[in-house]
Design an enzyme around this catalytic site. Structure first.
Site, PDB file in Angstrom:
ATOM      1  N   HIS A 125      -8.277  -4.542   3.070  1.00 59.99           N
ATOM      2  CA  HIS A 125      -7.734  -3.477   3.747  1.00 59.99           C
ATOM      3  C   HIS A 125      -6.158  -4.192   3.267  1.00 59.99           C
ATOM      4  O   HIS A 125      -5.488  -3.683   2.907  1.00 59.99           O
ATOM      5  CB  HIS A 125      -8.057  -2.882   5.032  1.00 59.99           C
ATOM      6  CG  HIS A 125      -7.024  -2.227   5.091  1.00 59.99           C
ATOM      7  ND1 HIS A 125      -7.217  -0.360   4.773  1.00 59.99           N
ATOM      8  CD2 HIS A 125      -5.343  -1.888   5.681  1.00 59.99           C
ATOM      9  CE1 HIS A 125      -6.051   0.576   4.990  1.00 59.99           C
ATOM     10  NE2 HIS A 125      -5.674  -0.769   5.147  1.00 59.99           N
ATOM     11  N   GLU A 126      -5.732  -5.411   3.952  1.00 59.19           N
ATOM     12  CA  GLU A 126      -4.047  -5.335   4.627  1.00 59.19           C
ATOM     13  C   GLU A 126      -3.814  -5.784   3.086  1.00 59.19           C
ATOM     14  O   GLU A 126      -2.579  -5.699   1.963  1.00 59.19           O
ATOM     15  CB  GLU A 126      -4.269  -6.211   5.398  1.00 59.19           C
ATOM     16  CG  GLU A 126      -3.646  -5.508   7.096  1.00 59.19           C
ATOM     17  CD  GLU A 126      -2.961  -4.055   6.879  1.00 59.19           C
ATOM     18  OE1 GLU A 126      -2.160  -3.849   5.837  1.00 59.19           O
ATOM     19  OE2 GLU A 126      -3.686  -3.238   7.206  1.00 59.19           O
ATOM     20  N   HIS A 129      -3.367  -3.978  -0.131  1.00 52.61           N
ATOM     21  CA  HIS A 129      -1.726  -3.347   0.040  1.00 52.61           C
ATOM     22  C   HIS A 129      -0.960  -4.137  -0.783  1.00 52.61           C
ATOM     23  O   HIS A 129      -0.196  -3.563  -1.075  1.00 52.61           O
ATOM     24  CB  HIS A 129      -1.543  -2.519   1.323  1.00 52.61           C
ATOM     25  CG  HIS A 129      -1.912  -1.740   2.094  1.00 52.61           C
ATOM     26  ND1 HIS A 129      -1.703  -0.233   1.542  1.00 52.61           N
ATOM     27  CD2 HIS A 129      -2.383  -1.641   3.770  1.00 52.61           C
ATOM     28  CE1 HIS A 129      -2.226   0.476   2.782  1.00 52.61           C
ATOM     29  NE2 HIS A 129      -2.762   0.305   3.841  1.00 52.61           N
ATOM     30  N   GLU A 187      -3.973   4.062   1.489  1.00 58.16           N
ATOM     31  CA  GLU A 187      -4.458   3.884   2.760  1.00 58.16           C
ATOM     32  C   GLU A 187      -6.109   4.404   1.727  1.00 58.16           C
ATOM     33  O   GLU A 187      -6.764   2.759   2.073  1.00 58.16           O
ATOM     34  CB  GLU A 187      -4.913   5.090   3.807  1.00 58.16           C
ATOM     35  CG  GLU A 187      -3.313   4.826   4.246  1.00 58.16           C
ATOM     36  CD  GLU A 187      -3.788   3.512   5.157  1.00 58.16           C
ATOM     37  OE1 GLU A 187      -3.825   2.682   5.098  1.00 58.16           O
ATOM     38  OE2 GLU A 187      -1.593   2.783   4.674  1.00 58.16           O
TER      39      GLU A 187
HETATM   40 ZN   LIG Z   1      -3.180   0.454   5.444  1.00 57.37          ZN
END
Ligand SMILES: [Zn+2]
Length: 263
Positions: A125-126, A129, A187
């Site tokens: 997830h990071e 980003h 997100e």
């Molecule tokens: Zn996030």
């Protein structure tokens, strides 16, 4: 709606504006140079490590192994980012990413991850980003809407109000004391990208759902980075589940079975 905004700003400042496309095909306003942001990410990450306590040993090796496994599946040009992960002594179940490839994971998050696959969901997830240039988009949007484009000229030096604003746009806050949340669309997009990344690296994508459930149950302290902008936890789970069939297919075809150890 984003493309309308993008188009409007582009009309006002043709020379500076750039509309790019994110990995999921979303139109983005990215005014900053990636080199500039990567440099700021490196600086912020170094400062954060000075201000906080990092953890070595098994937790660090685990996070490093997972990061390495995920990065190894990226296209060659993306592997060249300066990917680094650090574990920070901090009870809040949180993680963050900075442009340039810098990922931070808190010990509080490791406490609620039950296996390597769940931690891979966080790190994927990071990294999502970073790959989607969310910091650039956020800084660009803030520059265009709040400050005018003059901030861009002062951003490079990290000096004065412009520099602080840009640091805030990176999510670090002026005092590095608070990690600012990304928007809901960022997100969701990081979830989508992270799910594919973990699957491609041979981590079971179904662990992402279990992880979010652990997160929801953990609560306490300041809201985790990835939950603070999500009023409905169920939306996040259903978003992940809608991408699960494809992720499972990628997972089964990955031909990789990482063994990074247990949290
Ligand atoms: Zn996030």
């Amino acid at each position: 709606m984003r493309w309308i905004h993008c188009l409007a700003v582009g009309t006002l400042s043709v020379a500076l504006a750039a509309c790019t496309t994110s990995p999921t095909g979303r139109s983005q306003l990215t005014l900053m140079s990636d080199d500039q942001l990567d440099q700021m990410g490196a600086q912020a990450f170094a400062q954060y490590q000075q201000d906080r306590t990092t953890v070595d040993g098994a937790p660090y090796r685990l996070a490093q192994c997972i990061t390495r496994e995920i990065v190894a599946t990226l296209p060659a040009e993306l592997q060249q980012e300066n990917w680094q992960v650090r574990v920070f002594e901090d009870d809040s179940a949180n993680a963050f990413a900075l442009p340039g490839g810098y990922v931070g994971v808190n010990t509080g998050l490791l406490e609620i991850t039950e296996n390597q696959d769940q931690l891979a969901a966080v790190i994927g997830h990071e990294i999502g980003h970073v790959l989607a240039h969310h910091a650039n988009e956020r800084a660009s949007t803030q520059s265009a809407t709040n400050l005018g484009l003059s901030v861009l000229s002062s951003a490079a030096g990290l000096e004065g109000a412009g520099g602080e604003q840009v640091m805030a746009a990176l999510g670090m806050g002026a005092q590095y004391g608070i990690l600012l949340p990304f928007s809901r669309s960022h997100e969701s997009e990081a979830d989508t990208i992270g799910l594919k990344l973990m699957a491609d690296a041979g981590f079971d994508p179904r662990a992402s759902v279990a992880l979010w459930q652990n997160m929801a149950n953990a609560g306490g302290g300041q809201p985790p980075e990835w939950m603070s902008t999500h009023p409905s936890h169920g939306n996040r789970i259903s978003g992940l589940e809608s991408g699960m069939d494809e992720a499972l297919q990628r997972y089964r075809q990955a031909g990789r079975a990482p063994n990074c150890g247990q949290p």
